[in-house]
Motif scaffolding. Structure first.
Motif, short mmCIF file in Angstrom:
data_model
loop_
_atom_site.label_atom_id
_atom_site.label_comp_id
_atom_site.label_asym_id
_atom_site.label_seq_id
_atom_site.Cartn_x
_atom_site.Cartn_y
_atom_site.Cartn_z
N LYS A 178 0.84 -1.21 0.00
CA LYS A 178 0.00 0.00 0.00
C LYS A 178 0.88 1.26 0.00
O LYS A 178 0.62 2.21 -0.72
CB LYS A 178 -0.93 0.02 1.22
N ASN A 179 1.90 1.23 0.85
CA ASN A 179 2.81 2.39 0.93
C ASN A 179 3.54 2.60 -0.40
O ASN A 179 3.69 3.74 -0.86
CB ASN A 179 3.82 2.20 2.05
N LEU A 180 3.96 1.51 -1.01
CA LEU A 180 4.64 1.63 -2.29
C LEU A 180 3.70 2.15 -3.38
O LEU A 180 4.09 3.00 -4.20
CB LEU A 180 5.23 0.28 -2.71
N ASN A 181 2.46 1.69 -3.37
CA ASN A 181 1.47 2.18 -4.34
C ASN A 181 1.18 3.67 -4.12
O ASN A 181 1.05 4.43 -5.08
CB ASN A 181 0.18 1.37 -4.27
N ALA A 182 1.07 4.07 -2.87
CA ALA A 182 0.83 5.48 -2.56
C ALA A 182 2.02 6.32 -3.00
O ALA A 182 1.85 7.42 -3.58
CB ALA A 182 0.56 5.65 -1.07
N THR A 183 3.21 5.82 -2.77
CA THR A 183 4.43 6.53 -3.19
C THR A 183 4.49 6.64 -4.71
O THR A 183 4.83 7.70 -5.25
CB THR A 183 5.69 5.82 -2.65
N LEU A 184 4.13 5.58 -5.39
CA LEU A 184 4.12 5.57 -6.85
C LEU A 184 3.10 6.59 -7.39
O LEU A 184 3.40 7.34 -8.32
CB LEU A 184 3.80 4.18 -7.38
N LYS A 185 1.92 6.63 -6.79
CA LYS A 185 0.90 7.58 -7.21
C LYS A 185 1.38 9.02 -6.99
O LYS A 185 1.21 9.89 -7.84
CB LYS A 185 -0.40 7.33 -6.46
N TYR A 186 1.99 9.26 -5.84
CA TYR A 186 2.53 10.59 -5.53
C TYR A 186 3.60 10.98 -6.56
O TYR A 186 3.61 12.09 -7.07
CB TYR A 186 3.12 10.59 -4.12
N ALA A 187 4.47 10.03 -6.89
CA ALA A 187 5.54 10.30 -7.86
C ALA A 187 4.95 10.59 -9.24
O ALA A 187 5.44 11.48 -9.95
CB ALA A 187 6.49 9.10 -7.93
N GLU A 188 3.89 9.88 -9.62
CA GLU A 188 3.24 10.13 -10.92
C GLU A 188 2.64 11.53 -10.96
O GLU A 188 2.75 12.24 -11.96
CB GLU A 188 2.15 9.09 -11.18
N GLU A 189 2.01 11.96 -9.86
CA GLU A 189 1.42 13.30 -9.79
C GLU A 189 2.52 14.36 -9.89
O GLU A 189 2.36 15.37 -10.59
CB GLU A 189 0.63 13.47 -8.50
N ALA A 232 5.40 14.00 -11.31
CA ALA A 232 5.94 13.95 -12.67
C ALA A 232 5.05 14.76 -13.61
O ALA A 232 5.54 15.47 -14.49
CB ALA A 232 6.07 12.51 -13.14
N LYS A 233 3.73 14.66 -13.43
CA LYS A 233 2.81 15.45 -14.26
C LYS A 233 3.01 16.94 -14.02
O LYS A 233 2.99 17.73 -14.96
CB LYS A 233 1.35 15.05 -13.96
N GLN A 234 3.19 17.32 -12.76
CA GLN A 234 3.44 18.73 -12.43
C GLN A 234 4.74 19.22 -13.09
O GLN A 234 4.80 20.31 -13.63
CB GLN A 234 3.52 18.93 -10.92
N VAL A 235 5.75 18.38 -13.03
CA VAL A 235 7.04 18.73 -13.63
C VAL A 235 6.89 18.88 -15.14
O VAL A 235 7.41 19.83 -15.74
CB VAL A 235 8.12 17.68 -13.28
N ASP A 236 6.17 17.96 -15.77
CA ASP A 236 5.95 18.05 -17.22
C ASP A 236 5.26 19.36 -17.58
O ASP A 236 5.62 20.01 -18.57
CB ASP A 236 5.10 16.87 -17.72
N LYS A 237 4.28 19.75 -16.78
CA LYS A 237 3.56 21.00 -17.04
C LYS A 237 4.50 22.20 -16.91
O LYS A 237 4.51 23.11 -17.75
CB LYS A 237 2.39 21.14 -16.06
N LEU A 238 5.32 22.19 -15.86
CA LEU A 238 6.27 23.29 -15.65
C LEU A 238 7.31 23.35 -16.77
O LEU A 238 7.68 24.43 -17.22
CB LEU A 238 6.94 23.16 -14.28
N VAL A 239 7.75 22.20 -17.21
CA VAL A 239 8.73 22.15 -18.31
C VAL A 239 8.12 22.72 -19.58
O VAL A 239 8.76 23.49 -20.30
CB VAL A 239 9.25 20.71 -18.53
N ALA A 240 6.85 22.38 -19.85
CA ALA A 240 6.18 22.90 -21.04
C ALA A 240 6.06 24.42 -20.96
O ALA A 240 6.30 25.12 -21.95
CB ALA A 240 4.80 22.27 -21.18
N GLU A 241 5.73 24.95 -19.79
CA GLU A 241 5.64 26.40 -19.60
C GLU A 241 7.01 27.05 -19.81
O GLU A 241 7.12 28.09 -20.45
CB GLU A 241 5.11 26.73 -18.21
N LEU A 242 8.03 26.42 -19.27
CA LEU A 242 9.39 26.95 -19.41
C LEU A 242 9.82 26.95 -20.88
O LEU A 242 10.43 27.91 -21.35
CB LEU A 242 10.36 26.13 -18.57
N GLU A 243 9.49 25.90 -21.60
CA GLU A 243 9.83 25.83 -23.03
C GLU A 243 9.16 26.97 -23.80
O GLU A 243 9.77 27.57 -24.68
CB GLU A 243 9.44 24.47 -23.60
N LYS A 244 7.91 27.28 -23.45
CA LYS A 244 7.21 28.39 -24.10
C LYS A 244 7.92 29.71 -23.81
O LYS A 244 8.07 30.56 -24.70
CB LYS A 244 5.75 28.47 -23.63
#
Length: 91
Positions: free
Chosen positions: A8-19, A21-33
């Motif tokens: 359960k802890n590993l799944n929660a950690t994985l979900k947190y990491a995925e979220e 990563a999505k935030q980072v992708d969004k920030l990277v896209a903004e930075l590229e613009k």
């Protein structure tokens, strides 16, 4: 039970990491613009600089004699009277 909690802890950690990563992708896209925008501005500035360089290519610096020959006297008519200055400050 211990393994289940760990899973359960590993799944929660994985979900947190995925979220995150999505935030980072969004920030990277903004930075590229922003980088693209800055590059366009830089390119425009460079073109303007080249225009000025071309325009002033043959220009020579002003000599000391030319500087000394510039009339910098101020006529009394060019300066506002004390009353004019006070009137402007009131309005």
């Amino acid at each position: 039970m211990k393994r289940r909690n760990k899973l359960k802890n590993l799944n929660a950690t994985l979900k947190y990491a995925e979220e995150k990563a999505k935030q980072v992708d969004k920030l990277v896209a903004e930075l590229e613009k922003e980088i693209q925008k800055a590059n366009k501005e830089w390119e425009k500035h460079g073109k303007e600089v080249e225009k000025v360089k071309t325009k002033t290519e043959a220009a020579e610096p002003i000599t000391k004699e030319e500087v000394d020959a510039i009339d910098i006297t101020i006529d009394k008519a060019d300066t506002p009277s004390t009353e004019e200055v006070q009137f402007k400050n009131i309005n």
